[in-house]
Design an enzyme around this catalytic site. Sequence first.
Site, short mmCIF file in Angstrom:
data_model
loop_
_atom_site.label_atom_id
_atom_site.label_comp_id
_atom_site.label_asym_id
_atom_site.label_seq_id
_atom_site.Cartn_x
_atom_site.Cartn_y
_atom_site.Cartn_z
N ASP A 37 0.87 -1.17 0.00
CA ASP A 37 0.00 0.00 0.00
C ASP A 37 0.91 1.23 0.00
O ASP A 37 2.07 1.15 0.41
CB ASP A 37 -0.88 -0.02 1.25
CG ASP A 37 -1.63 1.28 1.44
OD1 ASP A 37 -2.32 1.71 0.51
OD2 ASP A 37 -1.48 1.88 2.53
N ASP A 96 -1.55 -0.77 6.12
CA ASP A 96 -1.72 -0.24 7.48
C ASP A 96 -3.14 0.22 7.79
O ASP A 96 -3.47 0.49 8.94
CB ASP A 96 -0.77 0.94 7.72
CG ASP A 96 -1.21 2.18 6.95
OD1 ASP A 96 -1.66 2.04 5.79
OD2 ASP A 96 -1.11 3.29 7.51
N ASP A 156 -7.09 -1.69 3.82
CA ASP A 156 -6.15 -2.74 3.39
C ASP A 156 -6.51 -4.10 3.98
O ASP A 156 -5.98 -5.12 3.54
CB ASP A 156 -4.73 -2.38 3.81
CG ASP A 156 -4.22 -1.10 3.17
OD1 ASP A 156 -4.51 -0.90 1.98
OD2 ASP A 156 -3.56 -0.30 3.86
#
Length: 708
Positions: free
Chosen positions: A395, A593, A597
């Site tokens: 990410d 995080d 996600d």
Amino acid sequence: MAVDPVCGMFVDESTAELKAEVRDRMYYFCSTTCQLTFVRPEQELKRLRRDVGISLALALPLVIIAMIVPLLAPLLGWTFAMEPMAPWYEDLLAYGGFLLATPVQFAVGWRFYRGTWDSVRNRMANMDVLIALGTTAAWGYSTVVTFFPAVFLTRLTYFEASAFIIALILLGKYMEELAKGRASDALRKLMGLQPRTATVLREGTEEQVPIEQVRVDDVLVVRPGERIPVDGIVVGGASSVDESMLTGESIPVDKELDSEVFGATVNRAGLLRVRAAKVGQDTALAQIIKLVEDAQHSRAPIQRLVDRVAAWFVPVVVAVALTAFVLWYAVAGKPFAFSLSIFVAVIIIACPCALGIATPAAIMVGTGKGAENGLLIKGAEYLEKARKVNTVVFDKTGTLTKGKPSVTDVVALGIHEGAVLRLAASAEKGSEHPIAQAIVAYATAQGVHLDDPTDFEAIAGLGIRARVDGQSVLLGNRRLMEHAGIPLRAAEETLSRLQDEGKTAMILAVDGKADGVLAVADTAKEHSKTAVAALRRMGIEVIMLTGDNERTAKAIGGQLGIDTVLAEVLPGDKVAKIKELQAQGKVVAMVGDGINDAPALAQADVGIAIGSGTDVAMEAAGIVLVKDDVRDVVSSIQLSRRTVSKIRQNLFWAFFYNTAFIPVAAGVLFALGLGFLLHPVFAGAAMGFSSVSVVTNSLMLRRFKPSI
């Protein structure tokens, strides 16, 4: 019985007695999580050490009398130990052997009979069956020939074999317990961080209470130098708190009203009043402890395979031993004692003790080493899967980048750069917008003196208007300038360049003239580029997956050396992207995080969550990086590869000893005329050595250091 108010467990009302009792029964009562936890108890290790000492003390004299003395006798002229033996020496071997071996067999070795009984009840053969069967056969035969020599027409005993074999096996188990203990050092250190008491404000007075009695919404008083008892919110005072045990960062974090604090972190400066938000098993420290506990007691897929192998290996070995006995006794016509020696040797050499500890020993040390390095591995299966990862998907925001805007460029057009920064930051001084705060923070860090703005006005979606030092200041985007009729010819080239770099550009206009441009962006973390480069050197494909716009995402990807950038991906579509990669045969690790996600973390073969991220992300992930450092992604894969390598080495040595020496123990070499027989004691020594070698090899993982 009563219900523990913190965790809801049914416990004995005499908590002190409960704690004392469970410690004596191989369990540790964790006051942080209010639950019984299987950690290495000192009492059990002492018992095992005592049993090893007793068995060796009784078995070694037997080995010396029965084996060492007869070997030395011809060299030293000791006729009493030569053929034929002196009657008193035969009696010493027989009756002395019985007296020394019997306590080892049934007192020290009782654990193997208990294990055999459990195995029979569960209809699942295990290693205890082989140990109990082999040593009982040796002890039983020796007892018969000691007290009823006429039955077999011999006084040859094997007491030394049964006793020494048990001693060697217990020594291997003791080594295994030491491995578990050393692997759990990090866990015990974490438990030691939890304060035992807390100062609670109740009815206006301070009261010292055990940590287990702290309740949600209690107000706690934390003085300088004390550890914060539980997770909570600051409701009074200001201080700096050392959170290094959670984040790995050595710089204390400033705390003020409404700041979040965590249990076991250290209050460095002022007096704090904290309202308890999470207590008992809900605190951050308790969750970390639970992750380590679960990982160290979970079973890897490779361990389940070992269990299945052991389930059929045991009956096969027993069949081989019985066949060898029958062939030597009934077919070859050898004496009963000779045939029994063959049976016992096969049983003992095949005992898969090393096979049983090959995986757990390495997993225990590997997960413990991970905890020491800030890698919280939720289960052994994740430690095993990480070895196979060939694609890592990151990410962007908050993972590869800092997750908050920072000033990257200050460009002067009509006035000098310092004036641009001073006027922009002064104008934004009263704003709560994240970009405004980034500009003010940057100016403050540069030591710029800021003036108080007047006539401040925030214009939604465009920027702000204010007066600073009597000058009219506009700060915002292109549309704000167009509405104000301010020409941007001088700023066009700068604006285009900054926007191509994926940055948010804002124009500063002073008294109707564009005098500067400031750029703000979510900048890459300090070590992100290093981590990406290390993964690529390991032959792992690196992909960025983000919901951000493509231009910004590719700009960050270019800075970090990431070739494949998947941008403008909605949270629900991240799972589909992971599935696409898996459908291509790739083993995927997802690193993220945020809450958005979490589904992708769960879908990936290995989900890796950043420790500073959301609780949801950490729940969905299999590995949590405590230190918020993406280089630990590399460390986790390296640790996985090293641990699985150790497991494979362990399994090789375990199978090598178990299989290579079975033909020797069965007398194949002797039958071929090579005249070599494997005595049961030497079989036991070889089997014990395999266990020791497996544990020692696993402990080598303690030397692991990430190489990035």
